[in-house]
Scaffold this active site. Structure first.
Site, PDB file in Angstrom:
ATOM      1  N   LYS A  61      22.724 -61.141  10.114  1.00  8.69           N
ATOM      2  CA  LYS A  61      23.642 -61.759  11.079  1.00  8.69           C
ATOM      3  C   LYS A  61      24.993 -61.071  11.162  1.00  8.69           C
ATOM      4  CE  LYS A  61      23.268 -66.032  12.085  1.00  8.69           C
ATOM      5  NZ  LYS A  61      22.998 -66.811  13.285  1.00  8.69           N
ATOM      6  N   GLU A 101      34.306 -67.649  18.710  1.00 11.35           N
ATOM      7  CA  GLU A 101      34.029 -69.085  18.596  1.00 11.35           C
ATOM      8  C   GLU A 101      35.293 -69.867  18.240  1.00 11.35           C
ATOM      9  OE1 GLU A 101      29.849 -69.952  16.868  1.00 11.35           O
ATOM     10  OE2 GLU A 101      30.431 -68.004  16.103  1.00 11.35           O
TER      11      GLU A 101
END
Ligand code: ARG
Length: 481
Positions: A304, A311
């Site tokens: 990841k 965000e």
């Protein structure tokens, strides 16, 4: 003026013994000191110390005017000015002791001045009140904040424009409803955000223009009998003029609401861009790659690379919009003129400005560093029959078909391509002729995404030539001083 600078000075003392029993600043008619809860609810020093510079500058301007008007002797004026300069040095170097018992920055500074120069300090407050003082300080701070945010937005526009220039001809799908609509260029898409930031900057400039009237000398609410010169203090603090009505001068917090509103709209823009970055960096899109400097890994999933900065920009928008709500609710229902409620104007405004500034900086970094992935954009654009509108337009212009009929014919051809699992440009001419006899070989000129993009030459359109012009125009409009 440093609006984003952290507080300076040492930690705040809970009590200042000399000021506790009966406040020396206003305790003449008080027999006892405050309750413990009062000691906690009343002070603003923990947050208003942030504008100590503005407070000292305001006091110096006021003292200088009092001397010029013959209200204060030159000797007292000089002592006050020197004392204030020393206090500046103490706060800057972190040796100043802030006291909660002295409530706020105004009383902390004045009390220290008294310690330094004695009775002359008490003459500084002639012809003014903390009510006009705090409004003056807040406006000076807000003015500096608009300038700082403007510079940060300009840097973001530069990053957007530079990336747009590098991607003038990078073809990507343009979306409506997040469904592939028509091919556009990535540069065109980025310039849309440069426009949004341009409006944000103009809102800040507008807010700055309107707030730049000096409350100083309005005193508590009604003005003062002393022969003060409000034009003089207004000019020396860089205000355009003194505020015309003393009641309004001390009770106006429009500037705080306006700045928070402008910050909120800007944060919404950043949040939309952040949302796109989250989408574009996902495995399903892979349109862009963010740098390691603005992403994080997962502690459990080694593959990841999360767009955390984006965000957080998206998430922090809630705080900025919350500040506007907090400020407007504080002001709603306040009778003229000053109410202590207005002490609650500070934390939301500071938070909105700090949060927005940080979000702009993080966004600038993400945009400056990002790498576009033209292949991924290109294959995404192919998947959605993005030239269907071009086909319909061609049926209109080349065959003279009414647009509604052209729309219908195109729909049937799209259905055919869908069944075959191919793009529009991959269909055989005979297959298209089976849908409409009049279609001929020229149709292939409009079915490629390059041709589609190249054709959109109307002003403000996505054609690379137009986008290149818009890059140059955006530089001239937004980045030249
Ligand atoms: N700390 C106060 C504020 O931030 C300053 C003004 C106090 N005025 C007063 N009348 N108590 O609003």
């Amino acid at each position: 003026m440093t609006n984003h600078s952290p507080n300076t000075g040492s930690e705040t003392e809970t009590t200042a013994s000399e000021a506790k029993a009966a406040n020396t600043m206003w305790g003449g008619r008080f027999a006892s000191g405050p309750a413990e809860a009062m000691e906690r609810i009343n002070p603003s020093i923990d947050f208003d110390r942030r504008f100590w510079r503005e407070d000292i500058l305001g006091s110096k301007a006021h003292a200088e005017m009092l001397v010029a008007q013959g209200i204060l002797t030159a000797a007292d004026g000089a002592a006050i000015s020197k004392g204030l300069d020393e206090i500046w040095g103490e706060i800057e170097s972190g040796t100043f002791t802030f006291s909660r018992a002295l409530e706020d920055i105004h009383l902390n500074v004045e009390n220290r001045l008294r310690e330094k120069i004695g009775d002359a300090a008490g003459r500084l407050h002639t012809g003014r009140s903390r009510n006009d003082q705090v409004a003056t300080d807040m406006k000076l701070w807000a003015r500096g904040a608009t300038d700082a945010l403007d510079a940060e937005l300009k840097a973001l526009q530069k990053a957007l424009i530079d990336q747009a220039e590098a991607n003038v001809a990078t073809i990507m799908p343009g979306f409506t409803h997040l469904q592939v609509a028509q091919p556009i260029t990535f540069g065109h898409h980025l310039l849309a955000y440069a426009e949004m930031m341009g409006r944000d900057r103009s809102r800040l400039a507008d807010c700055r223009k309107r707030l730049n009237e000096s409350p100083l000398g309005a005193a508590a609410l009604a003005g003062t009998p002393y022969p003060i010169d409000r034009d003089r203090t207004a000019a020396s603090l860089g205000f355009d003029r003194p505020a015309a009505n003393s009641l309004d001068a001390v009770s106006d917090r429009d500037f705080a609401m306006e700045l928070a509103a402008a910050a909120g709209i800007c944060a919404v823009h950043l949040s939309r861009l952040a949302e796109e970055l989250v989408i574009w960096t996902s495995q399903q899109f892979r349109f862009v790659k963010l740098s390691d400097a603005f992403t994080t890994g997962s502690s459990i999933m080694p593959q990841k690379k999360n767009a955390d900065a984006a965000e957080l920009v998206r998430g922090k928008t809630g705080r900025v919009l919350g500040a506007f709500t907090a400020l407007t609710v504080v002001m709603k229902g306040l009778p003229m003129a000053y109410g202590k409620d207005m002490q609650e104007d500070k934390e939301p405004l500071f938070d909105a400005v700090d949060t927005l500034g940080l979000c702009i900086q993080a966004t600038t970094g993400m945009i400056a560093d990002l790498e576009s992935n033209p292949e991924a954009m290109r294959s995404a654009v192919e998947r959605g029959f993005p030239t269907a509108t071009d086909l319909a337009d061609w049926l209109v212009s080349a065959l003279g078909m009414p647009f509604r009929d052209a729309h219908h014919v195109t729909g049937r051809i799209v259905k055919l391509a869908e069944e075959r699992g191919c793009g529009l440009a991959d269909l055989d001419l005979d297959d298209m002729k089976a849908v409409h006899q009049g279609i001929d070989r020229r149709v292939y000129d409009v079915l490629s995404v390059e041709a589609s993009v190249r054709a959109r030459t109307s002003y403000g359109g996505t054609a690379p030539d137009r986008v290149a012009e818009q890059v140059a125009a955006a530089r001239a409009r937004f980045l030249t001083p």
